[in-house]
Design a protein around this motif. Structure first.
Motif, mmCIF file in Angstrom:
data_model
loop_
_atom_site.group_PDB
_atom_site.id
_atom_site.type_symbol
_atom_site.label_atom_id
_atom_site.label_comp_id
_atom_site.label_asym_id
_atom_site.label_seq_id
_atom_site.Cartn_x
_atom_site.Cartn_y
_atom_site.Cartn_z
ATOM 1 N N LEU A 94 0.956 -1.301 0.118
ATOM 2 C CA LEU A 94 0.102 0.021 -0.077
ATOM 3 C C LEU A 94 0.942 1.254 0.068
ATOM 4 C CD1 LEU A 94 -2.832 1.360 0.364
ATOM 5 C CD2 LEU A 94 -2.355 1.199 2.641
ATOM 6 N N ILE A 95 0.679 2.176 -1.180
ATOM 7 C CA ILE A 95 1.496 3.280 -1.265
ATOM 8 C C ILE A 95 0.804 4.688 -1.177
ATOM 9 C CG2 ILE A 95 3.093 4.501 -2.687
ATOM 10 C CD1 ILE A 95 3.960 1.764 -3.686
ATOM 11 N N SER A 96 1.132 5.484 -0.248
ATOM 12 C CA SER A 96 0.236 6.697 -0.442
ATOM 13 C C SER A 96 1.274 7.843 -1.183
ATOM 14 C CB SER A 96 0.031 7.230 0.940
ATOM 15 O OG SER A 96 -0.728 8.233 1.121
ATOM 16 N N ILE A 97 0.561 8.516 -1.996
ATOM 17 C CA ILE A 97 1.138 9.379 -3.119
ATOM 18 C C ILE A 97 0.409 10.781 -2.725
ATOM 19 C CG2 ILE A 97 1.637 9.829 -5.604
ATOM 20 C CD1 ILE A 97 1.085 6.846 -5.747
ATOM 21 N N PHE A 98 1.303 11.600 -3.003
ATOM 22 C CA PHE A 98 0.737 13.250 -3.123
ATOM 23 C C PHE A 98 1.062 13.785 -4.376
ATOM 24 C CE2 PHE A 98 0.724 11.903 1.300
ATOM 25 C CZ PHE A 98 -0.513 12.637 2.065
ATOM 26 N N VAL A 99 0.028 14.677 -4.836
ATOM 27 C CA VAL A 99 0.329 15.406 -6.250
ATOM 28 C C VAL A 99 -0.260 16.661 -5.838
ATOM 29 C CG1 VAL A 99 -0.625 15.370 -8.641
ATOM 30 C CG2 VAL A 99 -0.384 13.207 -7.593
ATOM 31 N N GLY A 100 0.587 17.640 -6.663
ATOM 32 C CA GLY A 100 -0.033 19.099 -6.351
ATOM 33 C C GLY A 100 0.942 20.054 -5.510
ATOM 34 N N GLY A 101 0.166 20.555 -4.293
ATOM 35 C CA GLY A 101 1.021 21.215 -3.439
ATOM 36 C C GLY A 101 1.134 22.620 -3.884
ATOM 37 N N ALA A 102 1.750 23.386 -3.172
ATOM 38 C CA ALA A 102 1.732 24.838 -3.362
ATOM 39 C C ALA A 102 2.480 25.426 -4.636
ATOM 40 C CB ALA A 102 2.640 25.549 -2.130
ATOM 41 N N ARG A 103 3.441 24.476 -5.215
ATOM 42 C CA ARG A 103 4.020 24.720 -6.451
ATOM 43 C C ARG A 103 3.405 24.389 -7.740
ATOM 44 N NH1 ARG A 103 9.902 24.928 -4.395
ATOM 45 N NH2 ARG A 103 9.158 22.880 -3.703
ATOM 46 N N LYS A 104 2.576 23.097 -7.611
ATOM 47 C CA LYS A 104 1.924 22.561 -8.786
ATOM 48 C C LYS A 104 0.447 22.206 -8.401
ATOM 49 C CE LYS A 104 6.162 20.643 -10.753
ATOM 50 N NZ LYS A 104 6.704 19.587 -11.143
ATOM 51 N N PRO A 105 -0.206 23.648 -8.129
ATOM 52 C CA PRO A 105 -1.580 23.234 -7.783
ATOM 53 C C PRO A 105 -2.511 22.932 -9.176
ATOM 54 C CG PRO A 105 -0.908 25.763 -7.771
ATOM 55 C CD PRO A 105 0.180 25.023 -7.981
ATOM 56 N N HIS A 106 -1.862 23.343 -10.434
ATOM 57 C CA HIS A 106 -2.782 22.926 -11.446
ATOM 58 C C HIS A 106 -3.030 21.577 -11.677
ATOM 59 C CE1 HIS A 106 1.437 23.052 -12.380
ATOM 60 N NE2 HIS A 106 1.309 22.051 -13.465
ATOM 61 N N LEU A 107 -2.211 20.947 -11.234
ATOM 62 C CA LEU A 107 -2.221 19.390 -11.214
ATOM 63 C C LEU A 107 -3.515 18.770 -10.678
ATOM 64 C CD1 LEU A 107 1.647 18.003 -10.696
ATOM 65 C CD2 LEU A 107 0.202 18.287 -12.842
ATOM 66 N N THR A 108 -3.871 19.463 -9.645
ATOM 67 C CA THR A 108 -4.954 18.907 -8.861
ATOM 68 C C THR A 108 -6.128 19.267 -9.542
ATOM 69 O OG1 THR A 108 -5.281 20.741 -7.521
ATOM 70 C CG2 THR A 108 -3.840 19.303 -6.554
ATOM 71 N N LYS A 109 -5.934 20.107 -10.702
ATOM 72 C CA LYS A 109 -7.367 20.346 -11.393
ATOM 73 C C LYS A 109 -7.843 19.629 -12.455
ATOM 74 C CE LYS A 109 -8.077 24.148 -8.544
ATOM 75 N NZ LYS A 109 -7.198 23.892 -7.632
ATOM 76 N N LEU A 110 -6.537 18.947 -12.891
ATOM 77 C CA LEU A 110 -6.929 18.027 -13.915
ATOM 78 C C LEU A 110 -7.899 17.074 -13.677
ATOM 79 C CD1 LEU A 110 -3.140 16.878 -14.502
ATOM 80 C CD2 LEU A 110 -4.316 18.654 -15.816
ATOM 81 N N PRO A 111 -8.590 16.698 -15.059
ATOM 82 C CA PRO A 111 -9.645 15.451 -14.800
ATOM 83 C C PRO A 111 -9.179 14.153 -14.215
ATOM 84 C CG PRO A 111 -9.436 16.371 -17.011
ATOM 85 C CD PRO A 111 -8.119 16.972 -16.311
ATOM 86 N N GLN A 112 -9.834 13.479 -13.507
ATOM 87 C CA GLN A 112 -9.424 12.179 -12.771
ATOM 88 C C GLN A 112 -8.586 11.288 -13.712
ATOM 89 O OE1 GLN A 112 -12.363 10.190 -10.691
ATOM 90 N NE2 GLN A 112 -11.198 8.499 -10.248
ATOM 91 N N ASN A 113 -8.878 11.105 -14.928
ATOM 92 C CA ASN A 113 -8.190 10.302 -15.812
ATOM 93 C C ASN A 113 -6.627 10.645 -16.158
ATOM 94 O OD1 ASN A 113 -9.137 12.145 -17.519
ATOM 95 N ND2 ASN A 113 -8.770 10.768 -19.350
ATOM 96 N N GLU A 114 -6.549 12.126 -16.226
ATOM 97 C CA GLU A 114 -5.276 12.560 -16.393
ATOM 98 C C GLU A 114 -4.295 12.389 -15.144
ATOM 99 O OE1 GLU A 114 -5.072 16.411 -18.586
ATOM 100 O OE2 GLU A 114 -6.925 15.807 -19.343
ATOM 101 N N ILE A 115 -4.906 12.656 -13.890
ATOM 102 C CA ILE A 115 -4.018 12.447 -12.774
ATOM 103 C C ILE A 115 -3.728 11.102 -12.828
ATOM 104 C CG2 ILE A 115 -4.134 12.687 -10.302
ATOM 105 C CD1 ILE A 115 -6.294 14.953 -10.374
ATOM 106 N N GLU A 116 -4.642 10.248 -13.101
ATOM 107 C CA GLU A 116 -4.513 8.650 -12.784
ATOM 108 C C GLU A 116 -3.372 8.189 -13.849
ATOM 109 O OE1 GLU A 116 -8.697 7.229 -11.562
ATOM 110 O OE2 GLU A 116 -8.062 6.725 -13.617
ATOM 111 N N ASN A 117 -3.108 9.192 -15.025
ATOM 112 C CA ASN A 117 -2.037 8.882 -16.194
ATOM 113 C C ASN A 117 -0.772 9.430 -15.598
ATOM 114 O OD1 ASN A 117 -3.835 7.757 -17.783
ATOM 115 N ND2 ASN A 117 -4.252 9.580 -19.133
ATOM 116 N N VAL A 118 -0.766 10.382 -14.827
ATOM 117 C CA VAL A 118 0.371 11.106 -14.195
ATOM 118 C C VAL A 118 1.011 9.960 -13.317
ATOM 119 C CG1 VAL A 118 1.155 12.846 -12.389
ATOM 120 C CG2 VAL A 118 -0.218 13.589 -14.518
#
Ligand code: FAD
Length: 453
Positions: free
Chosen positions: A350-374
């Motif tokens: 089980l791995i917990s991963i974080f995407v986005g944060g203060a410097r890459k907030p735009h990544l959190t706004k991507l559609p779900q399938n694009e975040i999954e691809n990332v």
């Protein structure tokens, strides 16, 4: 419902629950008002497909005496689980994963820092104290330790704690202990060594800084606190909350279960995030309340990724952090099943991963399938996963996750004090002040309970 209380606590996250728990222990009549239908705030554990995963914080640190006390005060109601030895094996990405050195030998041989900065660090104790109280963490570390320490030690550390940016965070507010080391001892290293040898009193020594969870996940911690407070002392699903000042304290009104509720208390303690405050405190002067709200919450998407048969790199360790300079789309990964029991099926991960944060907030706004691809692309490359076919792939959006303590924080902290003095019995808590980690939240919650007489 007898409608006179000693205190209303607004928000049933870890801070509010701790406050209410200690108020109840003092014999106070307390009512917790929560807008969601569940308690715990951002703390939320879930079970699915044989995995037990967190949807908010993954681990706590026994970093304050109050955190240790709370676990002890809960007694048998929670079973503390201290992370195993893997917690000491942490990785930083520099092209490939490099283990973060702990001793002097490792510090000399590590490829994470340049030779120039390794020599430079020898002179750290002789560098003069900073004079700018609003110096950012990046400026401070560059001045005292060098660019490579900033990029490959502090930057990833800040990603892990704040999902933040060291060029935005002001050391005095974001890492006050570090700021005080320099101000008091003139050096991080010298100060840390002196502190290490300074006899700690018994209570301080109990805050071991060990990494912990509890059996069954962190929701069992908040659940146990809530049980002690008592179901009858909560209003869940509260909407249209308004608080007004009266002659003897405060009057609260809200809707819950299609009922309009109106109650009174001598004290009100808020523990909600900054952006919620002004909504329900209309009587507090605009100019004062607006300063409590001047904080940016970095967004993150948390991903719980589970494999019943792990086929990637060795996961013996805490996990890895990914410095901004590495130009990747993940902030970091935590190997939860390597730290705690019963998180994944045997041979699984089980791995917990974080995407986005203060410097890459735009990544959190991507559609779900694009975040999954990332996630698929990055995890396949970084974790050596040959066949990316997870058995658990859950995305949890936190649009306003972690408050960033920048230079405006001084004003915010002052306005919290002003409110306390100007409106007797009204106390502003929550993660807009006093730190963001779970141990800070518990410390603040207990302090707030102590302020109510
Ligand atoms: C994704 C994520 C990962 C984290 N990871 C870690 C970690 O690994 N380790 C660590 O130590 N810390 C971590 N943290 C930080 C830590 O979890 C939080 O600081 C802490 O749990 C916050 O608790 P809280 O009670 O202050 O706030 P919250 O949990 O946000 O609780 C506030 C409560 O107030 C309620 N509320 C809001 N508005 C109203 C209203 N108008 N009326 C009534 N109720 C209202 C909310 O619904 C919520 O339940 C993480 C935080 C996040 C978001």
């Amino acid at each position: 419902m007898n409608n006179q209380y000693d205190a209303f606590v607004i928000g049933a996250g870890l801070t509010g629950l701790t406050t209410a728990f200690y108020l109840k222990r003092k014999g106070k009549k307390v009512l917790v008002i929560e807008k969601n239908d569940r308690i715990g705030g951002v703390i939320s554990t879930k079970e699915k497909n044989g995995f037990l995963f967190e949807q908010g914080p993954n681990t706590g640190i026994l970093g304050s005496v109050e955190m240790v006390d709370l676990i002890e005060d809960l007694g048998q109601a929670v079973q503390l689980e201290v992370g195993n030895d893997n917690v000491n094996k942490r990785f930083i990405l520099k092209g490939t994963w490099q283990q973060l050195p702990s001793g002097i030998g490792g510090g000399i041989s590590t490829p994470l820092f340049t030779t120039k900065d390794k020599f430079r660090i020898l002179g750290e104790a002789f560098r003069s104290r900073g004079k700018n109280e609003h110096e950012t963490l990046a400026e401070m570390v560059r001045r005292r330790m060098g660019e490579s320490f900033l990029n490959y030690a502090i930057d990833p550390f800040i990603l892990g704690v704040y999902a933040g940016d060291p060029s935005y965070l002001v050391t005095r507010y974001a890492l006050p202990k570090l700021y005080n080391l320099e101000q008091k001892y003139g050096s991080f290293i010298g100060g840390s060594v002196k502190k290490m040898f300074k006899a700690k009193d018994n209570s301080e020594a109990r805050a071991t800084r060990k990494v912990f969870s509890v059996n069954g996940g962190l929701s069992n911690l908040t659940g146990a606190i809530a049980n002690e407070i008592g179901k009858e002392n909560f209003i869940l699903g509260a909407s249209n909350l308004k608080i007004n000042q009266t002659e003897n304290g405060y009057e609260l009104s809200c809707n819950s279960n299609n009922e309009t509720i109106s109650l009174n208390a001598k004290n009100v303690i808020t523990t909600v995030p900054a952006f919620e405050l002004s909504e329900f405190l209309p009587f507090v002067e605009k100019e004062i309340i607006s300063k409590t709200e001047n904080v940016f919450y970095a967004p993150v998407v948390e991903v719980a990724l589970g494999f019943k048969n792990w086929n990637g790199i060795d996961l013996n360790g805490f996990g890895g952090l990914i410095p901004h300079i590495e130009n990747r789309d993940l902030l970091g990964v935590m190997y939860m099943s390597s730290l705690f029991k019963n998180r994944a099926p045997e041979n699984g991960a089980l791995i917990s991963i974080f995407v986005g944060g203060a410097r890459k907030p735009h990544l959190t706004k991507l559609p779900q399938n694009e975040i999954e691809n990332v996630v698929e692309k990055e995890m396949s490359e970084l974790m050596g996963i040959k066949n990316f076919n997870p058995d658990l792939f859950e995305l949890i959006w936190h649009n306003k996750a972690i408050p960033q303590y920048g230079k405006e924080s001084g004003e915010r902290f002052e306005s919290v004090e002003t409110i306390k003095n100007k409106y007797p019995g009204l106390f502003i808590g929550g993660n807009l002040c006093d730190g963001i980690g779970m141990a800070d939240r518990v410390k603040q919650g207990k302090k707030l309970a102590g302020l109510v007489d």
